[in-house]
Every structure is written in C-alpha cells, then in structure tokens.
Design a protein around this motif. Structure first.
Motif, PDB file in Angstrom:
ATOM      1  N   GLU A  62      50.231   7.499 -30.405  1.00 38.89           N
ATOM      2  CA  GLU A  62      50.611   8.898 -30.550  1.00 38.89           C
ATOM      3  C   GLU A  62      50.661   9.313 -32.013  1.00 38.89           C
ATOM      4  O   GLU A  62      50.643  10.506 -32.325  1.00 38.89           O
ATOM      5  CB  GLU A  62      51.964   9.146 -29.889  1.00 38.89           C
ATOM      6  N   ARG A  65      47.083  11.851 -34.962  1.00 41.27           N
ATOM      7  CA  ARG A  65      47.092  13.293 -34.698  1.00 41.27           C
ATOM      8  C   ARG A  65      45.892  14.006 -35.320  1.00 41.27           C
ATOM      9  O   ARG A  65      45.711  15.210 -35.125  1.00 41.27           O
ATOM     10  CB  ARG A  65      48.383  13.922 -35.245  1.00 41.27           C
ATOM     11  N   ASP A  66      45.104  13.273 -36.081  1.00 43.00           N
ATOM     12  CA  ASP A  66      43.911  13.852 -36.694  1.00 43.00           C
ATOM     13  C   ASP A  66      42.851  12.766 -36.788  1.00 43.00           C
ATOM     14  O   ASP A  66      43.159  11.570 -36.728  1.00 43.00           O
ATOM     15  CB  ASP A  66      44.221  14.409 -38.091  1.00 43.00           C
ATOM     16  N   ASP A  86      45.133  18.252 -34.360  1.00 46.78           N
ATOM     17  CA  ASP A  86      45.893  18.401 -33.112  1.00 46.78           C
ATOM     18  C   ASP A  86      45.365  17.461 -32.033  1.00 46.78           C
ATOM     19  O   ASP A  86      45.239  17.820 -30.861  1.00 46.78           O
ATOM     20  CB  ASP A  86      45.854  19.850 -32.614  1.00 46.78           C
ATOM     21  N   VAL A  88      45.319  14.462 -29.405  1.00 46.01           N
ATOM     22  CA  VAL A  88      46.190  13.713 -28.503  1.00 46.01           C
ATOM     23  C   VAL A  88      45.296  12.703 -27.791  1.00 46.01           C
ATOM     24  O   VAL A  88      44.557  13.045 -26.866  1.00 46.01           O
ATOM     25  CB  VAL A  88      46.902  14.621 -27.484  1.00 46.01           C
TER      26      VAL A  88
END
Length: 320
Positions: A62, A65-66, A86, A88
């Motif tokens: 997690e 994120r990029d 963004d 996931v």
C-alpha cells in the motif's frame, strides 16, 4: 447477355460481398484485411506486485502510491516512459504503454519524493538504464533525513512485441516485482549513565542510485538519526537506502565531547551480516542493541553484549 458468362458474373458479385462484409470481431482477427486509415496499436501491458526472494506470498504494498515507468530496448536505451499517481496496487491494476515492434524491458520506481531526492529527468532516446536516476539531497557531508520514506524498484523480464499486421490492438503482458530498497535501523545503547553525552553515527556511500537499481558512486555521507532517550538508554532511528557491501557502511557510538569511540565498525560486516538469519534482499527492518557496563562506576564503559534483531552476536571486552 451471353448466358455462358452468368455463373462467373454472379460468383464475382458474391466474392465482393463477402470481402466488403468482413467484420473484425477481436484484436487477433487475421481474416479481414486492414481498412484504409485504420490505426494499428501495439504495446506492453504491465502489472505490478511484490514477492521477496525469501517468501512465496504475493503482496501489493500500500506504500506504493506512484509509479515512474521506463521502457528500455535491447541496447538499454530509453524508448518511452510515463508516470502514474494515486496508484492502488492490486491483482487487476496495470499500465499500458504503446511501443513499436521490438524487444523491451520495463523498469519501475516508486517513492521518489521530490523534497528528499534530486531526481534526474528521463529523456526518451537519450537516457540509458545505467544512468544516474537520483540522489539524496545533502548539505556538506550530511544527507537530509529520509525518515518515513519508502522506495521500491522493479524490473521485468524481457518481452518481444511482434509486428502487428492487423488493425486493432495487441498488448504483450509482463509483470514487475517491486522490491523495497529502503531500510530502517534502530540502534539502542543500554547502560549509559548520561545518554545525552553520546551520539550514534551511520555513514555510507550508498546515497545515489542508477536507473537499473544499482548503487551509483557517491561521496560518503552521514545519515541523520532521530534520537530518543530514556533513563540510561540512548536510541537512534535511521532510514537508509540500499545496503550492500563495498560502500563504506560504518556505524559509530562515541562520546560527544571527547570523541572517544565506544564502538566503531562495519555496519554490515561487523554487525548485520553476522546474524545468520539476516538477508538484505528480504529484510529491511533492523534493531542493533548494545549492552554496556560501567565496571568501575567512573564512566569507563565496556560492551558486554551486542544483539542483532534479538539474536545475540557475542560479547566484547572493549573499554572506553
């Protein structure tokens, strides 16, 4: 009309109708010729996951994120690149990148926070896979604190994108195993009468990295610790980049005023790698605990025990 030519005439009409009525039902249809002006699309579809060399479980961190993704040809030249925000990660997540026919490798990075790292701009048809990608920002001989930063790197197997002779789309699927290259080290010194009289230093020459995930040559810098003190105990937390032997990784525990060392040695050779259970390719969180004793109650300390991740290394007779 001469009746002898009617069957040939009707056959020609039927053949023209069949060709004009051809429908491309999917991207792999080879029965229909290309329509004039119809665009042909080919490329690579990239999925991402994480699995260490020590485990069999696939995860989707997690913390990612990029993504910065580069596509390199067989000569190691950057053909194209793109970035994603963004993000996931999961089993269904992927990125598609259009390329011409050829043999390619995908390289991906995540976590290169602008405020902590100087990141070089990728340039298509110029950048190569062994070029410098980033380095930790620094002042004098100190690296800025990268506490809390997590960087991931991954590279795919080579994939061949064939000539697409049909209109439509054709994606070659590959996957990238994202591995963390940041490490967290907590150093604890127990048994000090005045913990604030001491400091803990970690120095290393691993503060720059190339696009292919290798450590780039750099000056030796001090990593900035975050200190915590309790009664008779000094604790320092560090975040470091990739750990490998041969890059001047040293750790020192010393008296601030006198400069006398309570301990000084190789972070890897004298400590972490002495624990047979440590694997730098899989482990990224380490605790080094020094237990010392003021044998004469006069500030002359001796190290009695060293522990690496709850594994006792051995005892020392070092005195200060």
């Amino acid at each position: 009309m001469n009746v002898r030519y009617q069957p040939v005439w009707w056959f020609g009409i039927a053949l023209l109708a069949i060709l004009s009525g051809c429908v491309k039902d999917n991207q792999d249809d080879t029965d229909c010729p290309d329509e004039p002006g119809e665009e042909r699309v080919r490329g690579i579809e990239i999925s991402f996951y994480s699995r260490t060399a020590c485990g069999t479980t696939t995860t989707y961190p997690e913390e990612i994120r990029d993504l910065m993704i580069g596509i390199f040809d067989r000569e190691g030249l950057l053909i194209t690149h793109q970035e994603a925000t963004d993000v996931v990660l999961n089993a269904e997540y992927f990125q598609q990148i259009e390329v011409e026919s050829g043999l390619y490798t995908a390289i991906a990075w995540s976590g290169l926070t602008e405020g902590l790292y100087e990141v070089n701009e990728l340039q298509d048809s110029i950048t190569t896979r062994d070029d410098l990608l980033f380095r930790i920002k620094r002042s004098a001989n100190e690296a800025v604190s990268i506490q809390g930063s997590r960087i991931f790197f991954g590279e795919s197997a080579a994939v061949y994108v064939p000539e697409n002779t049909n209109a439509g789309t054709a994606w070659e699927e590959i996957s990238v195993n994202m591995q963390e290259i940041t490490n967290r080290i907590v150093v604890i010194v127990e048994g000090l009468n005045r913990p604030d009289d001491f400091e803990i230093l970690i120095e290393a020459g691993n503060t720059s990295m190339n696009i292919d995930g290798t450590i780039a040559q750099d000056e030796t810098l001090q990593y900035i610790p975050v200190y915590a003190e309790e009664e008779n105990t000094l604790e320092a937390s560090f975040t470091l980049l990739k750990l490998e032997t041969g890059y001047n990784n040293t750790i020192t525990v010393r008296h601030r005023e006198s400069g006398m060392n309570l301990f000084s040695g190789s972070l890897l050779g004298a400590l972490l790698l002495m624990n047979p259970h440590v694997n730098l390719a899989c482990d990224h969180d380490f605790t080094i605990r020094f237990v010392i004793d003021d044998t004469c109650q006069c500030g002359t300390y001796a190290i009695t025990e060293i522990w690496i991740n709850n594994w006792r290394l051995h005892s020392y007779d070092t005195q200060m």
